[in-house]
Design an enzyme around this catalytic site. Structure first.
Site, PDB file in Angstrom:
ATOM      1  N   ASP A 189       0.867  -1.161   0.000  1.00  0.00           N
ATOM      2  CA  ASP A 189       0.000   0.000   0.000  1.00  0.00           C
ATOM      3  C   ASP A 189       0.914   1.225   0.000  1.00  0.00           C
ATOM      4  OD1 ASP A 189      -2.212   1.633   0.463  1.00  0.00           O
ATOM      5  OD2 ASP A 189      -1.784   1.645   2.607  1.00  0.00           O
ATOM      6  N   ASP A 609      -1.476  -0.755   5.909  1.00  0.00           N
ATOM      7  CA  ASP A 609      -1.750  -0.286   7.266  1.00  0.00           C
ATOM      8  C   ASP A 609      -3.216   0.004   7.514  1.00  0.00           C
ATOM      9  OD1 ASP A 609      -1.856   1.973   5.647  1.00  0.00           O
ATOM     10  OD2 ASP A 609      -1.479   3.272   7.361  1.00  0.00           O
ATOM     11  N   ASP A 613      -6.623  -2.241   3.190  1.00  0.00           N
ATOM     12  CA  ASP A 613      -5.636  -3.232   2.787  1.00  0.00           C
ATOM     13  C   ASP A 613      -5.965  -4.622   3.313  1.00  0.00           C
ATOM     14  OD1 ASP A 613      -4.090  -1.133   1.686  1.00  0.00           O
ATOM     15  OD2 ASP A 613      -3.388  -0.665   3.710  1.00  0.00           O
TER      16      ASP A 613
END
Lengths: 908, 348
Positions: A189, A609, A613
């Protein structure tokens, strides 16, 4: 919706999302929408798949192999037993060692004999029981223990300890430790993972003049602007780096023309946003902090920057804003606000001045802004600004262009009418508003540009470089737009200027297909012939020769994943060392991961995080959560959680590598350990008329995998290190050993099995021939076999141990001693058959000669093969070990010192 | 100036305790960081070649010594199970051995090839006799041997568990099939004294076979498997039984019969008068009488010596091969040019 008889329209801007906190108001009246199964979390939830390490999956196929082997042994035994019974069927009645005839009850009957068929079945079942150690059940237990130990060391590692947030590494899944050593794809990410999600104002270009704060000011020169109001000091919460020259200019007043531009520029920064200032008390009653809150971190950064230069936004209500300009409070009416949308890529605000003049301030992405800027005016300024933007974005900064337009009364009235109508219309409100905005946002006069740094987390560029050196393909999946993603790509060294970039961004199926195929053709040309064949080894090679990057956006991905273009996309992506996916939805992230997972056997790791995700983390073979600002969902869904992206490097290169090497060896060793024991039992059965007598007494058989041999393999599985941390970090290429599955594969399995066969033959047949035709009894020779096999498997392990600590010494030699003690204890129990056998046998020289001969002869081939491999076909690990040893010999004394220094410097 | 500057951190941060972090020294820290002091041996050609050479130099002499020991043992082996059956019974040996009315006496003449020093061990050797057969091995009760009738659980002895509702002492197949050929030796006119005491393990006599257990009902059944025991002698003194009940590990085995405590000279002729009672004919087993001296290694067995010689010479051979290979194509120690990533860039 009607409140107090007034009709109000509700739109997307009225939505209060889950997890929001109410601020600046006491209550809200609302309608719940998208609840239950329609919530974002539920829609993006792909269900948590149960993960299983690849090593274990492979191991299971080997265990099936061993099961066949076991069945084969049992078949051989039972068929031979049946044949023997048939050959001797006439003698069974009176055979002194069989005595089928039972006359004890007065009449003649068979004692425990039911015909050779049934006897064969019995023999088969019995042999399954005797040989069942072949299937190493204890291996599963040892593996669990080893993983717990490895997890302990991962958690305790000071390299994975985040001082900033005081968070340790978390090992949330215990069964995939070794997968960390085999990762081939990393899906990351962006926001919060690569970057800190903290924007920082860096440069400004005002009226064609570049003011870069980064160049002229250092960290400690952060100037804090403060304001005294009614005896109280107001300060912005965040400090911003400022350009001294610009600061001086702003202080010197705005009388001249340049000063006017600067005034407008900062006014635009302070006004053209949706930030809400919030005054917070501090411990010092005279000092108050202003905290700017808003949905966009970019806007926050800009507002803080404006405040630092003396344009402090103090109050915002729906109708007006108050801005303090160098101590002078000014009130502006906010007459209209055109919110940011992704089509226009800009936002604007119309301010009504106290003198009844109206101004439109616009800010937006460079592409969209230059289309609305009046090009006829100030061409040189526009050009200068453009070059500045270019230079900003090349260093990875996010740029915004600021513009302004004076509105005369008629223009304003026209706009105002349209705006009112649009904002209260029920149908197609968004489209209408957009139309109004586009109408007014033209003919804009350029003011300048800003550059904001999306701050990368510490050590991210270095980490990414290491990962790529290790042959790991890094894919960045982000919800950001393409430009932002690319700028982050550059600043994190994911993209370099030498790379061939393929950008796929199209709004319809056909063009998407065309672009993909073009890119594929290009990439094929780019990849000269040699690469395709040795794809597995050649990954680092391809990075060196023709690095390629694929940049693709979410809508194109939808078309591709819907279509049969998946194959093409994958082929293209496989050739690229970097893939950037922009504007992807959370579920699409998981889709991309599963695309890769489906097509290759390579291991995937997803790191993120935020809650968006989660699906990706769950889908990937290994999911890593960053315990950052964006809540706990990612951590909850992850297998491993840590504080910073850069910890990925030590996690994979050190712990992943070790875990993989250790477990791979441990599995093979456990197969060997159990198989060699079973084979010895089997050989003996061939000399007992196939009747499953075991010379090794049942206590020793039981203790074999509990006391005699269990501890060393677990200790070695937890503690052995093939290479030092430093070597592993300095040479990311060493990670390739795991990707190539060098520690555990079919070839190694069969080699180990061949070795097992040889060792079992030596252990069994040396005593057999040495004691053939002698007075030896079962218990004595059984003790010899027990001791020799236990010492043998422990020596075998000792031969492969790389790093001898006192714990390793204690466990290996301790096990051997424990075996001697146990065998002795078993032999001093008078009611057991082997009473005193060990003392009798150990009193003869023959016993010790046999033992010595067995150990040497059994290990000889392994030793030779090992040496030949290490010397003539060295793998990377072997060479690095030699380098390490060489370096150590050079500086015998300085070693510990340097090692410690190295640890104390984890940023490396 | 802040201390976290680049140069200063490389000097002394190792020992400095940083708040909030674990203490960075001490054994526990070393352990958790996996930095315990360790020895990491790496195989070098020199070490390997000299190891093999050393192994060769150890194993060849050891092999020679063992071979010598084996050759120093004088052994006379005589198979008598066929010769001792009278001609008329040769076609049906089982009938002969089962017929109690036929005399089982037999004489064998053994020529001593070399002088034999006392003590000379007398063994009987049985071939193709599975004393390690599972059925056979299990068919005994160790506690009964020690406690006699005081221990009743003799179920493992079936089908030779009890006679007339009393457990057979000693019960089980092993005891039932006790070897019952007997030997008498004479040299010329004089009889050779055979010491038949102390042939069983002392530990067995003292702790495994009861001093007050008498074989009062042994071998009373209709089927006689082997020797009968004197019911007046306790089991602990029935040394033949004790020897027999140490079941042999392998299908070809010897059991100690006694000792001749006189030296035998070369070319002496020993006459063995034996009673050929034991039935091995039904399963094709062989019976042999063995006279053997002993060495420090035990009996005559060339295998270990040859195996040692083989391992030793193989080691030397390997060390020579490695030496030649090493001299011809040495690989520089710890040269990263051989690492896979470097190799590739050279080749491409």
């Amino acid at each position: 919706m009607e409140v107090d008889g007034k009709r109000l329209s509700l739109g997307s801007s009225n939505i209060v999302l889950r997890g929001c906190e109410l601020k600046n108001t006491n209550c809200v009246v609302g309608v719940a929408v998208y609840c239950g199964r329609e919530t974002k979390a539920m829609l993006n939830n792909s269900g948590a798949p149960s993960k299983r390490s690849r090593l274990e999956t492979q191991m299971n196929s080997e265990i099936i192999m061993l099961s066949f082997f076991l069945v084969a042994l049992c078949m051989v035994t039972s068929v031979c037993a049946a044949v023997w019974l048939n050959q001797n069927k006439n003698d069974l009645n009176l055979l002194p060692y069989y005595r089928k005839l039972d006359v004890s009850k007065g009449k003649e009957e068979s004692y425990q004999y039911y015909g050779w068929g049934i006897e064969m079945l019995f023999t088969f079942l019995m042999s399954v029981i005797v040989y069942q150690v072949m299937i190493p059940i204890s291996l599963y237990i040892s593996m669990e223990l080893v993983r717990v130990g490895q997890a302990y060391f991962m958690i305790k590692d000071s390299r994975l300890y985040d001082e900033a947030t005081n968070s340790r590494f978390q090992c949330r899944a215990l069964n995939i430790n070794e997968d960390l050593g085999q990762i081939k794809y990393v899906f990351s990410d962006k926001t919060g993972t690569l970057t800190e999600n903290k924007m920082e104002f860096q440069c400004a270009s005002i009226w064609g003049v570049d003011y870069s704060s980064a160049k002229t000011s250092l960290e400690n020169e952060q100037v804090e602007y403060s304001l005294q109001v009614e005896g109280k000091v107001l300060k912005p919460k965040m400090k911003v780096k400022v350009n001294q020259e610009l600061l001086r200019l702003t202080k010197s007043g705005f009388a001249n023309k340049d000063g006017k531009r600067i005034y407008d520029f900062f006014l635009a920064l302070a006004a053209c946003n949706t930030i809400v200032p919030l005054v917070i008390d501090t411990s010092d009653p005279t000092v108050k902090l202003i905290d700017y809150q808003g949905e966009s971190p970019d806007e926050q950064a800009l507002t803080y920057a404006a405040a630092a230069y003396g344009f402090m936004l103090i109050e915002r209500t729906s109708g007006h804003i108050v801005i303090d300009i160098h101590g002078e409070r000014q009130r502006f009416n906010v007459l209209g606000l055109h919110e940011f949308d992704s089509d226009r890529k800009r936002m604007s605000v119309i301010l009504g001045y106290s003198d009844n003049s109206f101004k439109l301030f616009v800010k937006g992405a460079d592409t969209s802004m230059f289309s609305v800027i009046n090009k006829s005016l100030n061409t040189d300024i526009i050009q200068a600004t453009e070059t500045h933007i270019q230079s900003y974005s090349s260093v990875g900064l996010r740029t915004l262009v600021i513009g302004m337009r004076d509105l005369n009364a008629s223009e304003f009235d026209q706009w105002h009418f349209a705006f009112e109508a649009a904002s209260t219309s029920m149908i197609g409100r968004a489209a209408l508003l957009r139309k109004v905005a586009t109408n007014v946002e033209n003919n804009v006069c350029i003011l300048g540009a800003t550059a904001i740094e999306d701050k990368l987390q510490q050590g991210v560029p270095e980490s990414i470089e290491s990962l790529r050196k290790a042959g790991i393909k890094v894919w960045v999946l982000t919800g950001d737009k393409q430009e932002t993603a690319i700028s982050i790509g550059y600043s994190s060294r994911l993209l370099t200027s030498g790379m061939t970039q393929f950008r796929i961004k199209s709004n319809n199926r056909e063009s998407c297909r065309r672009r993909l195929q073009d890119a594929l053709l290009m990439s094929r040309k780019n990849m000269a012939a040699p690469e395709v064949g040795n794809y597995f080894e050649g990954s680092s090679d391809s990075v060196v020769s023709t690095p390629m990057a694929l940049i693709i956006d979410g809508t194109s991905l939808v078309y591709i994943l819907d279509n049969e273009l998946e194959e093409e996309l994958f082929e293209l992506a496989r050739r690229c060392s970097v893939v950037l996916c922009c504007r992807v939805a959370p579920l699409q992230k998981a889709g991309i991961v599963s695309l890769v997972k489906k097509r290759t056997a390579d291991m995937t790791l997803a790191i993120g995080d935020g809650a968006n995700d989660v699906s990706m983390i769950q889908m990937a073979d290994v999911g890593v959560g960053i315990s950052g600002q964006e809540g706990r969902q990612a951590v909850m869904a992850s297998d491993f959680a840590m504080g910073q992206f850069r910890f990925l490097v030590p996690l994979l290169f050190i712990h992943g590598h070790w875990n993989y090497q250790r477990l791979g060896y441990m599995v093979l060793y456990n197969f060997y350990r159990n198989a060699v024991f079973v084979l010895i039992l089997f050989w003996y059965v061939l000399f007992t008329a196939f009747t499953l007598t075991t010379a090794i007494n049942e206590w020793s058989s039981m203790l074999y995998s509990i006391i005699y041999t269990a501890v060393p393999t677990i200790v070695v599985g937890i503690l052995d290190k093939d290479l030092s941390k430093r070597t592993l970090l300095d040479n990311p290429q060493l990670y390739g050993a795991g990707q190539r599955q060098e520690a555990y594969n079919k070839k190694l399995f069969w080699l180990t099995m061949a070795d097992t066969l040889w060792q079992s033959i030596v252990v069994f047949f040396v005593p057999l021939f040495a004691y053939w035709g002698s007075t030896v009894d079962i218990a004595s020779i059984g003790d010899l076999w027990t001791l020799s096999v236990v010492i043998l498997v422990n020596l075998h392990l000792a031969m492969d141990v790389i790093r001898w600590t006192w714990i390793t010494h204690a466990s290996i030699w301790g096990s051997v001693i424990a075996t001697f003690i146990c065998v002795t204890i078993i032999d001093v129990i008078p009611s057991l058959r082997g009473y005193w056998a060990i003392f009798d046998a150990a009193g003869t020289a023959l016993f010790w000669l046999c033992l010595l001969g067995i150990l040497i002869a059994a290990l000889l081939p392994r030793f030779v093969v090992k040496f030949v491999y290490q010397y003539y076909f060295p793998d990377d690990i072997q060479i690095s070990r030699e380098v390490e040893k060489k370096a150590r010999n050079l500086r015998v004394n300085g070693d510990t010192h340097i090692e410690m220094l190295h640890i104390s410097n984890p940023q490396r | 100036m802040d201390l976290d500057g680049g140069s200063s951190s490389t000097i002394s941060t190792g020992a400095r305790a940083i708040p909030g972090r674990p203490v960075r020294h001490g054994a526990l820290y070393q352990f958790t960081q996996q930095n315990l002091p360790a020895c990491k041996p790496v195989l070098t050609p020199a070490a390997v070649i000299s190891t093999f050479l050393l192994m060769g130099f150890i194993f060849i002499p050891v092999g020679l010594v063992t071979l010598r020991a084996s050759y120093s043992v004088v052994e006379i082996v005589d198979r008598y199970d066929i010769e001792c059956v009278p001609e008329e019974y040769r076609s049906n040996k089982v009938a002969y051995v089962k017929d109690d009315s036929v005399s089982k006496n037999c004489s064998r003449f053994l020529k001593v090839p070399k002088s034999m020093r006392a003590p000379i061990f007398i063994y009987y050797q049985l071939d193709n006799y599975y004393q390690n057969h599972r059925r056979y091995v299990k068919s005994r009760t160790d506690r009964q041997l020690l406690h006699g009738l005081g221990y009743n659980d003799t179920s493992s002895c079936r089908p030779l568990e009890s006679s007339d509702d009393l457990p057979i002492v000693p019960c089980g197949l092993i005891a039932w099939s006790l070897f019952n050929d007997t030997y008498k030796f004479s040299r010329g006119p004089s009889e050779l004294k055979v010491n038949r005491k102390d042939i069983a393990w002392k530990s067995d006599r003292n702790h495994k076979f009861g001093k007050h257990v008498y074989p009062f009902n042994f071998q009373n059944g209709t089927l006689t498997g082997g020797a009968k025991l004197d019911p007046t002698i306790p089991l602990s003194d029935q040394e033949d039984l004790i020897v027999w009940m140490r079941t042999a590990a392998l299908p070809t085995f010897r059991k100690l019969y006694g000792r001749i405590e006189e030296d035998l000279e070369a070319d002496d002729v020993i006459v063995v008068n034996l009673k050929n009672n034991y039935n091995t004919y039904s399963f094709g087993g062989k019976k042999k009488i063995v006279l053997s001296t002993s060495s420090w290694l035990g009996g005559k067995n060339d295998f270990l010596g040859i195996a040692n010689l083989f391992v030793g010479s193989f080691s030397i051979l390997i060390s020579i091969i490695f030496l030649v290979l090493h001299l011809k194509s040495p690989r520089p120690y710890g040269d990263t040019a051989y690492a896979s990533w470097n190799k590739k860039s050279i080749s491409s």
